[in-house]
Design a protein around this motif. Structure first.
Motif, PDB file in Angstrom:
ATOM      1  N   TYR B  74       0.845  -1.203   0.000  1.00 35.35           N
ATOM      2  CA  TYR B  74       0.000   0.000   0.000  1.00 35.35           C
ATOM      3  C   TYR B  74       0.880   1.252   0.000  1.00 35.35           C
ATOM      4  CZ  TYR B  74      -3.329   3.491   1.651  1.00 35.35           C
ATOM      5  OH  TYR B  74      -4.085   4.619   1.776  1.00 35.35           O
ATOM      6  N   ALA B  75       1.917   1.244   0.841  1.00 32.36           N
ATOM      7  CA  ALA B  75       2.829   2.398   0.918  1.00 32.36           C
ATOM      8  C   ALA B  75       3.577   2.590  -0.399  1.00 32.36           C
ATOM      9  CB  ALA B  75       3.817   2.214   2.066  1.00 32.36           C
ATOM     10  N   ALA B  76       3.836   1.474  -1.110  1.00 36.16           N
ATOM     11  CA  ALA B  76       4.614   1.549  -2.349  1.00 36.16           C
ATOM     12  C   ALA B  76       3.890   2.339  -3.435  1.00 36.16           C
ATOM     13  CB  ALA B  76       4.915   0.136  -2.861  1.00 36.16           C
ATOM     14  N   TYR B  77       2.570   2.487  -3.291  1.00 42.43           N
ATOM     15  CA  TYR B  77       1.825   3.281  -4.273  1.00 42.43           C
ATOM     16  C   TYR B  77       1.918   4.772  -3.957  1.00 42.43           C
ATOM     17  CZ  TYR B  77      -0.268  -0.738  -6.583  1.00 42.43           C
ATOM     18  OH  TYR B  77      -0.458  -1.889  -7.308  1.00 42.43           O
ATOM     19  N   ASP B  78       2.694   5.142  -2.953  1.00 43.15           N
ATOM     20  CA  ASP B  78       2.781   6.535  -2.523  1.00 43.15           C
ATOM     21  C   ASP B  78       1.390   7.164  -2.407  1.00 43.15           C
ATOM     22  OD1 ASP B  78       5.456   7.309  -1.900  1.00 43.15           O
ATOM     23  OD2 ASP B  78       5.962   7.060  -4.023  1.00 43.15           O
ATOM     24  N   PRO B  79       0.576   6.628  -1.492  1.00 48.02           N
ATOM     25  CA  PRO B  79      -0.831   7.050  -1.430  1.00 48.02           C
ATOM     26  C   PRO B  79      -1.014   8.537  -1.103  1.00 48.02           C
ATOM     27  CG  PRO B  79      -0.248   5.685   0.462  1.00 48.02           C
ATOM     28  CD  PRO B  79       0.898   5.603  -0.489  1.00 48.02           C
ATOM     29  N   ARG B  80       0.040   9.195  -0.600  1.00 44.77           N
ATOM     30  CA  ARG B  80      -0.135  10.608  -0.248  1.00 44.77           C
ATOM     31  C   ARG B  80      -0.213  11.478  -1.498  1.00 44.77           C
ATOM     32  NH1 ARG B  80       5.043  13.271  -0.678  1.00 44.77           N
ATOM     33  NH2 ARG B  80       6.381  11.663  -1.534  1.00 44.77           N
ATOM     34  N   LEU B  81       0.292  10.974  -2.628  1.00 42.71           N
ATOM     35  CA  LEU B  81       0.321  11.788  -3.834  1.00 42.71           C
ATOM     36  C   LEU B  81      -1.028  11.744  -4.550  1.00 42.71           C
ATOM     37  CD1 LEU B  81       3.859  10.805  -5.136  1.00 42.71           C
ATOM     38  CD2 LEU B  81       3.189  12.807  -3.807  1.00 42.71           C
ATOM     39  N   ALA B  82      -1.397  12.896  -5.117  1.00 47.62           N
ATOM     40  CA  ALA B  82      -2.723  13.039  -5.717  1.00 47.62           C
ATOM     41  C   ALA B  82      -3.005  11.935  -6.721  1.00 47.62           C
ATOM     42  CB  ALA B  82      -2.816  14.397  -6.402  1.00 47.62           C
ATOM     43  N   GLY B  83      -4.160  11.328  -6.606  1.00 49.95           N
ATOM     44  CA  GLY B  83      -4.602  10.366  -7.605  1.00 49.95           C
ATOM     45  C   GLY B  83      -4.048   8.961  -7.434  1.00 49.95           C
ATOM     46  N   ASN B  84      -3.082   8.774  -6.538  1.00 51.64           N
ATOM     47  CA  ASN B  84      -2.471   7.449  -6.422  1.00 51.64           C
ATOM     48  C   ASN B  84      -3.296   6.483  -5.586  1.00 51.64           C
ATOM     49  OD1 ASN B  84      -0.403   8.312  -7.965  1.00 51.64           O
ATOM     50  ND2 ASN B  84       1.203   8.065  -6.431  1.00 51.64           N
ATOM     51  N   ASP B  85      -4.113   7.005  -4.665  1.00 51.46           N
ATOM     52  CA  ASP B  85      -4.852   6.131  -3.762  1.00 51.46           C
ATOM     53  C   ASP B  85      -6.338   6.330  -3.991  1.00 51.46           C
ATOM     54  OD1 ASP B  85      -5.835   4.574  -1.800  1.00 51.46           O
ATOM     55  OD2 ASP B  85      -5.149   5.807  -0.126  1.00 51.46           O
ATOM     56  N   ASN B  86      -6.983   5.275  -4.493  1.00 58.42           N
ATOM     57  CA  ASN B  86      -8.404   5.394  -4.775  1.00 58.42           C
ATOM     58  C   ASN B  86      -9.263   4.694  -3.735  1.00 58.42           C
ATOM     59  OD1 ASN B  86      -7.823   6.784  -7.192  1.00 58.42           O
ATOM     60  ND2 ASN B  86      -7.324   4.826  -8.152  1.00 58.42           N
ATOM     61  N   THR B  87      -8.641   4.240  -2.637  1.00 59.47           N
ATOM     62  CA  THR B  87      -9.423   3.582  -1.599  1.00 59.47           C
ATOM     63  C   THR B  87     -10.311   4.627  -0.928  1.00 59.47           C
ATOM     64  OG1 THR B  87      -7.328   2.494  -1.189  1.00 59.47           O
ATOM     65  CG2 THR B  87      -9.173   1.814   0.154  1.00 59.47           C
ATOM     66  N   PRO B  88     -11.617   4.422  -0.941  1.00 57.28           N
ATOM     67  CA  PRO B  88     -12.480   5.470  -0.391  1.00 57.28           C
ATOM     68  C   PRO B  88     -12.480   5.480   1.135  1.00 57.28           C
ATOM     69  CG  PRO B  88     -13.805   3.616  -1.141  1.00 57.28           C
ATOM     70  CD  PRO B  88     -12.377   3.269  -1.426  1.00 57.28           C
ATOM     71  N   GLN B  89     -12.730   6.622   1.703  1.00 58.68           N
ATOM     72  CA  GLN B  89     -12.977   6.784   3.146  1.00 58.68           C
ATOM     73  C   GLN B  89     -11.952   6.079   4.005  1.00 58.68           C
ATOM     74  OE1 GLN B  89     -16.967   5.427   4.049  1.00 58.68           O
ATOM     75  NE2 GLN B  89     -17.511   5.706   1.913  1.00 58.68           N
ATOM     76  N   LYS B  90     -10.684   6.204   3.656  1.00 56.06           N
ATOM     77  CA  LYS B  90      -9.719   5.359   4.367  1.00 56.06           C
ATOM     78  C   LYS B  90      -9.504   5.759   5.814  1.00 56.06           C
ATOM     79  CE  LYS B  90      -5.863   7.880   2.391  1.00 56.06           C
ATOM     80  NZ  LYS B  90      -6.449   8.551   1.233  1.00 56.06           N
ATOM     81  N   GLY B  91      -9.818   7.010   6.173  1.00 58.08           N
ATOM     82  CA  GLY B  91      -9.686   7.430   7.563  1.00 58.08           C
ATOM     83  C   GLY B  91      -8.292   7.183   8.083  1.00 58.08           C
ATOM     84  N   ILE B  92      -8.193   6.781   9.348  1.00 53.55           N
ATOM     85  CA  ILE B  92      -6.860   6.633   9.942  1.00 53.55           C
ATOM     86  C   ILE B  92      -6.148   5.375   9.470  1.00 53.55           C
ATOM     87  CG2 ILE B  92      -7.295   8.010  12.010  1.00 53.55           C
ATOM     88  CD1 ILE B  92      -7.768   5.340  13.476  1.00 53.55           C
ATOM     89  N   LEU B  93      -6.856   4.500   8.761  1.00 58.06           N
ATOM     90  CA  LEU B  93      -6.179   3.279   8.312  1.00 58.06           C
ATOM     91  C   LEU B  93      -5.340   3.537   7.070  1.00 58.06           C
ATOM     92  CD1 LEU B  93      -9.028   0.679   8.754  1.00 58.06           C
ATOM     93  CD2 LEU B  93      -7.180   1.257  10.313  1.00 58.06           C
ATOM     94  N   GLY B  94      -5.579   4.665   6.407  1.00 58.96           N
ATOM     95  CA  GLY B  94      -4.838   4.951   5.185  1.00 58.96           C
ATOM     96  C   GLY B  94      -3.502   5.602   5.467  1.00 58.96           C
ATOM     97  N   PHE B  95      -2.903   5.282   6.592  1.00 64.65           N
ATOM     98  CA  PHE B  95      -1.618   5.923   6.899  1.00 64.65           C
ATOM     99  C   PHE B  95      -0.508   5.261   6.086  1.00 64.65           C
ATOM    100  CE2 PHE B  95      -1.665   2.202   9.516  1.00 64.65           C
ATOM    101  CZ  PHE B  95      -0.348   1.819   9.599  1.00 64.65           C
ATOM    102  N   TYR B  96       0.527   5.979   5.884  1.00 66.72           N
ATOM    103  CA  TYR B  96       1.700   5.384   5.268  1.00 66.72           C
ATOM    104  C   TYR B  96       2.845   5.758   6.182  1.00 66.72           C
ATOM    105  CZ  TYR B  96       1.952  10.151   3.723  1.00 66.72           C
ATOM    106  OH  TYR B  96       1.971  11.503   3.712  1.00 66.72           O
ATOM    107  N   LEU B  97       3.791   4.878   6.316  1.00 69.02           N
ATOM    108  CA  LEU B  97       4.826   5.091   7.322  1.00 69.02           C
ATOM    109  C   LEU B  97       6.030   5.823   6.749  1.00 69.02           C
ATOM    110  CD1 LEU B  97       4.583   1.570   8.918  1.00 69.02           C
ATOM    111  CD2 LEU B  97       3.730   3.698   9.858  1.00 69.02           C
ATOM    112  N   PHE B  98       6.162   5.800   5.446  1.00 70.35           N
ATOM    113  CA  PHE B  98       7.373   6.366   4.840  1.00 70.35           C
ATOM    114  C   PHE B  98       7.090   6.648   3.380  1.00 70.35           C
ATOM    115  CE2 PHE B  98       7.516   1.801   5.703  1.00 70.35           C
ATOM    116  CZ  PHE B  98       7.215   1.326   4.444  1.00 70.35           C
ATOM    117  N   ASN B  99       7.894   7.522   2.794  1.00 70.27           N
ATOM    118  CA  ASN B  99       7.839   7.674   1.346  1.00 70.27           C
ATOM    119  C   ASN B  99       8.511   6.458   0.747  1.00 70.27           C
ATOM    120  OD1 ASN B  99       6.615  10.104   1.592  1.00 70.27           O
ATOM    121  ND2 ASN B  99       8.513  11.284   1.344  1.00 70.27           N
TER     122      ASN B  99
END
Lengths: 187, 446
Positions: B74-99
């Protein structure tokens, strides 16, 4: 040395005659059915799960998801288990009918093991083997799933051949041992 | 075997304990009889806490590795970057620990290869574990205390979760989608629900597991033949009226591990080169590479719905930085060419290393006078709404000297299936972030 806190002593070890009234912990355990650590792990774990389920309820197709979870729970215990148990009982009956002497080396597990592994492999790869995903598979990969039925048969065949060879070696070994241990019967 | 003081050491212990607690319902003798009769249906002479604990200890190692490699993916998709993470409503579970790192280049190849290969290998062990504890599902009485009720709820998460995660995972790599929900949503949130059940189960059962493992010696079990196989000491799970054994404990362990080994040998080749020839059951088991472009494809050109005309002479790459430049393929080929040996590693577990040649993204940045280490939005020719039609590369990925806009692979033009006229290839990134049929690259001003 200080006296260790009472909670570290399992209260079952305290002879009941010495106990005027049950400790708080014992009362808790009797009412709850487990220790405080048990309750804590339940509260933490089920809270996280509750939060996740509340998100999942909003992602769409929630009833289908629920159906899959329910299916996952019964898949093994109510579907697969009776199937393989019945198959095994049948094999037992074939292998060792009542009133016959058992074979020198029992061959049952030499059929059972490759059969079980082969069935498991089929359960894992049936969409490929039965070509259920051909169109999406071909669109993505440019390949075809046509090869998988024969691949599954090849792997299953190899398992049976390997198991048979092992049986043959065990049989030769057992026979040579049996021959050695039989005392000479000639007069 | 060491038993807890709570457990009696007669031949029907758990049952008697259960019955005592349900005394209010009916007479103890009656309940005792029902429970005993119910428990007699379990006939296996080898089922017992020791065997269950052996399988459990394997999963105690395997499942956390699955969870961690899953989160890593999940982190490998760099979810913080626009458009990379399409998982809806991820809330606090959508954290990533590192770039996500782009060095070493095999980082995603290894972590996702482990996730998928280990996942497949664990399936026989999970089945064995479920078999070994099946009497628990039909326990009588079904609920005997608040603690027991909560524990059974947590088992819904555990058993439902393990089934859901492994079924969706295996189906996904086989392109089999007998559902309408989104695979990523369910696999991602399902993992969290499953893990909460898993952690509860470990907290509650770990002491019992350790005690049970100590109750018998593994070395002795491995030396015990079928003829000498006896049931475990009376406890939960142990049959009261067992059949004669038909397989020894070492036999069932051998069968389980033999199944796991077979799965490994027939699937691992899609990422571990030396097993390539025998990867008969891996969804991407390819035997040998016949030409420069003969390696794994994800989404063929035919499936991309791109008009072949768009790949022709009229194609231009638009690079947007402080200025915008349009480049034809000939102009790109005239620029400085960089060659790098890089893997494509798919979320489905397969990976393949090829030799790529093209223009380094660093050189394109220089051309449009973009500042170093900016994130880069890459868009393909695919129609709007197509999944993974675009991806945002983090600065550390795009400005890795080996990160390329590739024009050639193994010294030949890349084929339409691999992204002709030009595709991105970035060290360490998941395959779908190596966008094919690139139309536009934008260096995003911070």
């Amino acid at each position: 040395m200080t006296i260790p806190p009472q909670s570290t002593e399992p209260d079952e070890e305290v002879p009941s005659t010495e106990r005027t009234r049950p400790s708080r912990r014992a009362v808790f355990e009797r009412r709850y059915g487990g220790g405080p650590g048990h309750l804590l792990s339940m509260i933490v774990g089920l809270s996280v799960a509750g939060y996740v389920v509340s998100i999942l309820a909003g992602v769409g197709h929630r009833f289908e998801i629920l159906l899959w979870v329910a299916g996952a729970i019964v898949a093994h215990d109510i579907l697969l288990f009776p199937l393989y148990t019945a198959a095994d009982a049948f094999a037992h009956w074939v292998h060792h009918p009542r009133g016959t002497t058992p074979p020198l080396v029992p061959w049952r597990n030499h059929v059972r093991a490759p059969l079980a592994i082969s069935a498991l492999l089929l359960a894992m790869t049936f969409p490929l083997v039965f070509r259920l995903s051909e169109s999406s598979y071909h669109r993505a990969t440019g390949l075809t799933t046509a090869i998988y039925a024969s691949h599954w048969l090849i792997v299953s065949g190899a398992l049976f051949v390997g198991s048979g060879l092992l049986y043959f070696l065990r049989y030769l070994f057992a026979r040579s041992r049996a021959n050695r241990s039989v005392p000479p019967t000639r007069p | 075997m060491t038993t807890t003081p709570r457990r009696t050491v007669t031949h029907k212990p758990a049952v008697v304990g259960i019955v005592a607690r349900a005394r209010k319902l009916t007479s103890p003798a009656q309940l005792d009889a029902i429970a005993l009769r119910a428990h007699r249906v379990w006939k296996s002479p080898i089922r017992g806490p020791w065997l269950t604990s052996v399988f459990g200890s394997m999963l105690l190692v395997g499942i956390p590795v699955m969870f961690i490699t899953g989160l890593v993916s999940y982190a490998a998709y760099d979810p913080r970057l626009a458009g990379n993470d399409n998982t809806p409503q991820k809330g606090i579970l959508g954290f990533y620990l590192f770039n996500w790192a782009s060095n070493p280049s095999w980082i995603y190849r290894v972590s996702q290869g482990i996730h998928v290969t280990l996942g497949l290998v664990l399936i026989p062990i999970i089945v064995a574990k479920l078999w070994s504890v099946i009497p628990k599902l039909f326990e009588f009485p079904p609920v005997r205390s608040i603690a027991h009720a909560l524990e059974r709820i947590s088992l819904i998460l555990l058993v439902g979760g393990v089934g859901l995660e492994f079924a969706t995972g295996v189906s996904d790599i086989e392109y089999f989608y007998p559902w309408k929900f989104d695979f990523y949503d369910v696999h991602f949130y399902g993992a969290w629900a499953f893990m909460s059940g898993f952690v509860i189960h470990v907290c509650v059962k770990l002491p019992l597991m350790i005690r049970s493992l100590r109750s018998r010696s593994l070395r002795k079990e491995l030396a015990t033949s079928l003829a000498d196989t006896r049931p475990e000491a009376p406890a939960d799970l142990v049959a009261i009226a067992p059949n004669p054994p038909t397989i020894s404990r070492r036999g069932i362990l051998g069968l389980t591990l033999g199944a796991a080994a077979t799965v490994f040998l027939t699937t691992a080749g899609e990422t571990i080169r030396i097993f390539h020839g025998i990867a008969l059951l891996s969804p991407r088991g390819r035997r040998e590479q016949k030409d420069a472009n003969d390696f794994e494809v994800n989404i063929t050109f035919d499936a991309s719905n791109i008009d072949p005309v768009e790949l022709g002479e009229s194609w231009r790459l638009e690079v947007i930085g402080r200025r915008t430049v349009l480049l034809s393929r000939a102009q790109l080929l005239a620029m400085r060419q960089t060659t790098a040996e890089l893997p494509i590693a798919c979320v489905e577990g397969w990976s393949t290393v090829q030799t790529w040649t093209g223009v380094a993204i660093v050189d394109l940045a220089r051309l449009v006078r973009a500042r170093k280490d900016l994130d880069v939005l890459v868009v393909s020719l695919e129609k709007a709404g197509t999944p993974y039609r675009s991806a945002t590369l983090a600065g550390n990925q795009a400005f890795n000297p080996a990160a390329l806009l590739a024009l050639k692979v193994n010294s030949e033009d890349i084929s339409p299936d691999h992204g002709f006229p030009a595709r991105i290839i970035v060290p360490g990134a998941p395959g779908v972030h190596c966008t094919k049929w690139v139309r536009q690259m934008t260096f995003l001003q911070a």
